[in-house]
Design an enzyme around this catalytic site. Structure first.
Site, PDB file in Angstrom:
ATOM      1  N   ASP A 133      39.650   7.452  -9.100  1.00  0.00           N
ATOM      2  CA  ASP A 133      39.844   6.442 -10.139  1.00  0.00           C
ATOM      3  C   ASP A 133      40.867   5.419  -9.680  1.00  0.00           C
ATOM      4  O   ASP A 133      42.007   5.775  -9.345  1.00  0.00           O
ATOM      5  CB  ASP A 133      40.300   7.112 -11.443  1.00  0.00           C
ATOM      6  CG  ASP A 133      40.068   6.217 -12.649  1.00  0.00           C
ATOM      7  OD1 ASP A 133      39.173   5.365 -12.595  1.00  0.00           O
ATOM      8  OD2 ASP A 133      40.777   6.389 -13.657  1.00  0.00           O
ATOM      9  N   HIS A 140      46.337  -4.484 -17.165  1.00  0.00           N
ATOM     10  CA  HIS A 140      46.540  -3.123 -17.653  1.00  0.00           C
ATOM     11  C   HIS A 140      47.752  -2.482 -16.979  1.00  0.00           C
ATOM     12  O   HIS A 140      48.607  -1.880 -17.645  1.00  0.00           O
ATOM     13  CB  HIS A 140      45.282  -2.291 -17.384  1.00  0.00           C
ATOM     14  CG  HIS A 140      45.424  -0.829 -17.695  1.00  0.00           C
ATOM     15  ND1 HIS A 140      45.564  -0.349 -18.975  1.00  0.00           N
ATOM     16  CD2 HIS A 140      45.451   0.259 -16.874  1.00  0.00           C
ATOM     17  CE1 HIS A 140      45.662   0.971 -18.946  1.00  0.00           C
ATOM     18  NE2 HIS A 140      45.605   1.370 -17.687  1.00  0.00           N
ATOM     19  N   GLU A 205      39.628   4.975 -21.980  1.00  0.00           N
ATOM     20  CA  GLU A 205      39.832   3.887 -21.025  1.00  0.00           C
ATOM     21  C   GLU A 205      38.482   3.236 -20.732  1.00  0.00           C
ATOM     22  O   GLU A 205      37.530   3.911 -20.325  1.00  0.00           O
ATOM     23  CB  GLU A 205      40.494   4.391 -19.733  1.00  0.00           C
ATOM     24  CG  GLU A 205      41.935   4.815 -19.968  1.00  0.00           C
ATOM     25  CD  GLU A 205      42.727   5.038 -18.693  1.00  0.00           C
ATOM     26  OE1 GLU A 205      43.963   4.896 -18.748  1.00  0.00           O
ATOM     27  OE2 GLU A 205      42.113   5.351 -17.658  1.00  0.00           O
ATOM     28  N   GLU A 207      36.150   1.459 -18.618  1.00  0.00           N
ATOM     29  CA  GLU A 207      35.992   1.251 -17.177  1.00  0.00           C
ATOM     30  C   GLU A 207      34.518   1.123 -16.806  1.00  0.00           C
ATOM     31  O   GLU A 207      33.625   1.428 -17.587  1.00  0.00           O
ATOM     32  CB  GLU A 207      36.579   2.440 -16.400  1.00  0.00           C
ATOM     33  CG  GLU A 207      38.017   2.776 -16.710  1.00  0.00           C
ATOM     34  CD  GLU A 207      38.605   3.798 -15.743  1.00  0.00           C
ATOM     35  OE1 GLU A 207      38.137   3.849 -14.577  1.00  0.00           O
ATOM     36  OE2 GLU A 207      39.524   4.525 -16.136  1.00  0.00           O
ATOM     37  N   ASP A 239      37.544   7.172 -18.821  1.00  0.00           N
ATOM     38  CA  ASP A 239      38.489   8.161 -18.307  1.00  0.00           C
ATOM     39  C   ASP A 239      39.414   8.563 -19.457  1.00  0.00           C
ATOM     40  O   ASP A 239      40.505   8.019 -19.624  1.00  0.00           O
ATOM     41  CB  ASP A 239      39.274   7.566 -17.141  1.00  0.00           C
ATOM     42  CG  ASP A 239      40.147   8.583 -16.442  1.00  0.00           C
ATOM     43  OD1 ASP A 239      39.757   9.761 -16.414  1.00  0.00           O
ATOM     44  OD2 ASP A 239      41.211   8.205 -15.933  1.00  0.00           O
ATOM     45  N   ARG A 243      47.878  10.689 -23.500  1.00  0.00           N
ATOM     46  CA  ARG A 243      49.035   9.903 -23.076  1.00  0.00           C
ATOM     47  C   ARG A 243      50.350  10.678 -23.156  1.00  0.00           C
ATOM     48  O   ARG A 243      51.268  10.421 -22.354  1.00  0.00           O
ATOM     49  CB  ARG A 243      49.127   8.627 -23.929  1.00  0.00           C
ATOM     50  CG  ARG A 243      47.917   7.718 -23.834  1.00  0.00           C
ATOM     51  CD  ARG A 243      47.638   7.265 -22.423  1.00  0.00           C
ATOM     52  NE  ARG A 243      46.587   6.238 -22.385  1.00  0.00           N
ATOM     53  CZ  ARG A 243      46.074   5.743 -21.280  1.00  0.00           C
ATOM     54  NH1 ARG A 243      46.502   6.175 -20.102  1.00  0.00           N
ATOM     55  NH2 ARG A 243      45.119   4.823 -21.328  1.00  0.00           N
ATOM     56  N   GLN A 246      50.333  12.957 -20.166  1.00  0.00           N
ATOM     57  CA  GLN A 246      50.475  12.090 -18.996  1.00  0.00           C
ATOM     58  C   GLN A 246      51.920  11.616 -18.811  1.00  0.00           C
ATOM     59  O   GLN A 246      52.444  11.597 -17.686  1.00  0.00           O
ATOM     60  CB  GLN A 246      49.544  10.881 -19.141  1.00  0.00           C
ATOM     61  CG  GLN A 246      49.615   9.881 -18.006  1.00  0.00           C
ATOM     62  CD  GLN A 246      48.767   8.633 -18.279  1.00  0.00           C
ATOM     63  OE1 GLN A 246      48.115   8.526 -19.324  1.00  0.00           O
ATOM     64  NE2 GLN A 246      48.766   7.707 -17.352  1.00  0.00           N
ATOM     65  N   LYS A 259      44.528  13.813 -17.663  1.00  0.00           N
ATOM     66  CA  LYS A 259      43.281  13.094 -17.432  1.00  0.00           C
ATOM     67  C   LYS A 259      42.135  13.970 -16.932  1.00  0.00           C
ATOM     68  O   LYS A 259      40.984  13.546 -16.987  1.00  0.00           O
ATOM     69  CB  LYS A 259      43.512  11.947 -16.436  1.00  0.00           C
ATOM     70  CG  LYS A 259      44.244  10.758 -17.020  1.00  0.00           C
ATOM     71  CD  LYS A 259      44.488   9.719 -15.947  1.00  0.00           C
ATOM     72  CE  LYS A 259      45.091   8.444 -16.529  1.00  0.00           C
ATOM     73  NZ  LYS A 259      44.107   7.630 -17.255  1.00  0.00           N
ATOM     74  N   THR A 263      35.795  13.071 -18.208  1.00  0.00           N
ATOM     75  CA  THR A 263      35.453  11.692 -17.857  1.00  0.00           C
ATOM     76  C   THR A 263      33.985  11.503 -18.206  1.00  0.00           C
ATOM     77  O   THR A 263      33.127  12.237 -17.708  1.00  0.00           O
ATOM     78  CB  THR A 263      35.669  11.417 -16.356  1.00  0.00           C
ATOM     79  OG1 THR A 263      37.041  11.636 -16.032  1.00  0.00           O
ATOM     80  CG2 THR A 263      35.278   9.990 -16.000  1.00  0.00           C
ATOM     81  N   GLU A 380      47.522   0.274 -24.984  1.00  0.00           N
ATOM     82  CA  GLU A 380      47.879  -1.141 -24.966  1.00  0.00           C
ATOM     83  C   GLU A 380      47.694  -1.784 -26.330  1.00  0.00           C
ATOM     84  O   GLU A 380      48.561  -2.528 -26.797  1.00  0.00           O
ATOM     85  CB  GLU A 380      47.017  -1.883 -23.948  1.00  0.00           C
ATOM     86  CG  GLU A 380      47.275  -1.536 -22.503  1.00  0.00           C
ATOM     87  CD  GLU A 380      46.347  -2.314 -21.588  1.00  0.00           C
ATOM     88  OE1 GLU A 380      46.519  -3.542 -21.481  1.00  0.00           O
ATOM     89  OE2 GLU A 380      45.434  -1.706 -21.003  1.00  0.00           O
TER      90      GLU A 380
END
Length: 437
Positions: A133, A140, A205, A207, A239, A243, A246, A259, A263, A380
């Site tokens: 990844d 970001h 996420e 992606e 993904d 948080r 993480q 993570k 996925t 975000e």
């Protein structure tokens, strides 16, 4: 560009001609499916309108390389097909395009090879050997860096190389797979010691995934202008990220349990050939660090970017109960969000001689655009949970709650070209398992 991209083409399958379809005859993405009946084996298929072409059956209608390539898709994963390379993929695409066009002499015979998508179960299209990844959006990286490291939001290496981490391939699942809220070790800033609990800051996420075709031998490199033949195409990729797990674990070696639990990818793989009309030039802001020679290329500069719109939607349990449509959380563009191109990712990945293999999966990283409303994750959008979003339903979200259904979507459109899409990649959040039985 070739005859398969002709904007004037239509299909004898009426659903493929709808203006809002993701799968017109100009697209022809590949995936793996099986009928919703006991004992039906998974096999390769092509999406067209609301139907799937069963490639193992259709192979008997074609000749030469196209027939051989279609026959290779009888397996329960597409890795063997991916290993065949561009010439084989292109031969099958051309044969299918001609067979599915209005006026095709094969219409009646190919009709016998169609399976309604509503009657099919879409399964993971590839056996993912390795998953990497990337972190391709500088917007970001900067905004997340401000939350985690206010004193140094962007690491010094970011503008010099495509940053990435190795993910967990066994956790890659196909769209529609439920996502169990993960548990892990957490340490809130105010706590003196960590605890073990279910993540309270579950995130998505937005992606794209890059699917590798023929790889490279150990010790060999893929050049930035020689990367295209090693890439089959793109898909959607989420993904999922815890948080709070993480934040406690990520230093010094990066993401791990925050993570590696899931996925999600979309079931349909859109080929680079289908995306050819939506190529775009790539350049670096002159005021920024300019790339080293191995990441610079004439072809990469001329057409290394892709004009793809990406979008995340949220449907809460209450919204579904009240039949309220899913809400768009954010939308951005791949070519605006990505600081690095797909070709640069492959060139850097193999600079040290790392071998890529058919079916390997690369994530682009969260595709956040320059504006905050273009952010590709809740971390975000909610400014680290400090500013929850107010939904049209009256609910609010800082992070995902149990019962939330998160879906990703992407499409390409421009004047003079037919709109093509990627389908969707969705997952329903389930409660965490009890920590101790």
């Amino acid at each position: 560009m070739n005859e398969t991209h002709d904007h004037a083409l239509s299909s004898w399958l009426s659903a493929a001609n709808a203006k809002d379809t993701d799968f017109p005859v100009q697209n022809l993405p590949i995936g793996v499916f099986r009928r919703r009946s006991p004992g039906d084996a998974p096999r390769g298929g092509i999406a067209i309108g609301d139907q799937i072409v069963d490639l193992s059956r259709a192979s008997k209608l074609f000749e030469g390389l196209a027939a051989q390539t279609a026959a290779a898709c009888a397996a329960p994963s597409l890795n063997g097909y991916l290993a065949l390379g561009h010439e084989a993929w292109s031969a099958l695409r051309l044969a299918l395009s001609r067979a599915l066009r209005t006026g095709s002499a094969l219409e009646e015979q190919l009709t016998e090879c169609l399976v309604p998508e509503a009657d099919a179960e879409l399964v993971l299209p590839i056996t993912v050997g390795d998953y990497t990844d990337f972190y391709a959006s500088i917007h970001h990286a900067t905004r997340v860096g401000l939350l985690f490291r206010p004193d140094q939001p962007l690491m010094p290496n970011y503008t010099w190389l495509p940053v990435a981490y190795h993910g967990r391939s066994s956790s890659v699942v196909v769209s529609g797979t439920d996502i169990r809220r993960p548990c892990g070790q957490l340490k809130p800033p105010s706590a003196s010691t960590p605890t073990v609990a279910a993540s309270a800051r579950l995130d998505y996420e937005l992606e794209l995934g890059v699917v590798v075709g023929p790889g490279n031998a150990p010790g060999e490199r893929i050049s930035v202008d020689g990367a295209d033949p090693h890439v089959y195409g793109l898909c959607l990729l989420n993904d999922w990220s815890a948080r709070d797990i993480q934040a406690w674990e990520y230093q010094p070696l990066g993401p791990f349990a925050g993570k590696n639990f899931a996925t999600t990818i979309s079931p349909w793989l859109v080929s680079l050939e289908a995306l050819e009309p939506f190529r775009a030039p790539w350049s670096r802001d002159p005021s920024h660090t300019q790339v080293l020679p191995y990441l610079a290329g004439v072809d990469n500069a001329a057409r290394g970017a892709f004009d793809i719109q990406v979008e995340a939607r949220l449907s809460t349990a209450a919204m579904r109960e009240r039949q309220v449509p899913a809400q768009v959380l954010a939308r951005s563009h791949f070519h605006e969000a990505a600081y690095w191109t797909v070709s640069q990712m492959l060139a850097h990945h193999t600079l040290n001689g790392c071998a890529l293999r058919p079916g390997d999966l690369l994530g682009t990283g969260t595709l956040s655009g320059p504006e905050r409303e273009q952010a590709g994750c809740l971390l975000e959008l909610s400014h680290g949970g400090q500013q929850p979003l107010t939904l049209a339903s009256g609910e609010s979200r800082a992070f995902l709650l149990d019962g939330d259904l998160l879906s990703l979507h992407a499409w390409c459109e421009r004047e003079g070209a037919t709109r093509i899409g990627f389908g969707s990649a969705s997952g329903l959040v389930l409660p965490a398992h009890p920590l101790y039985d």
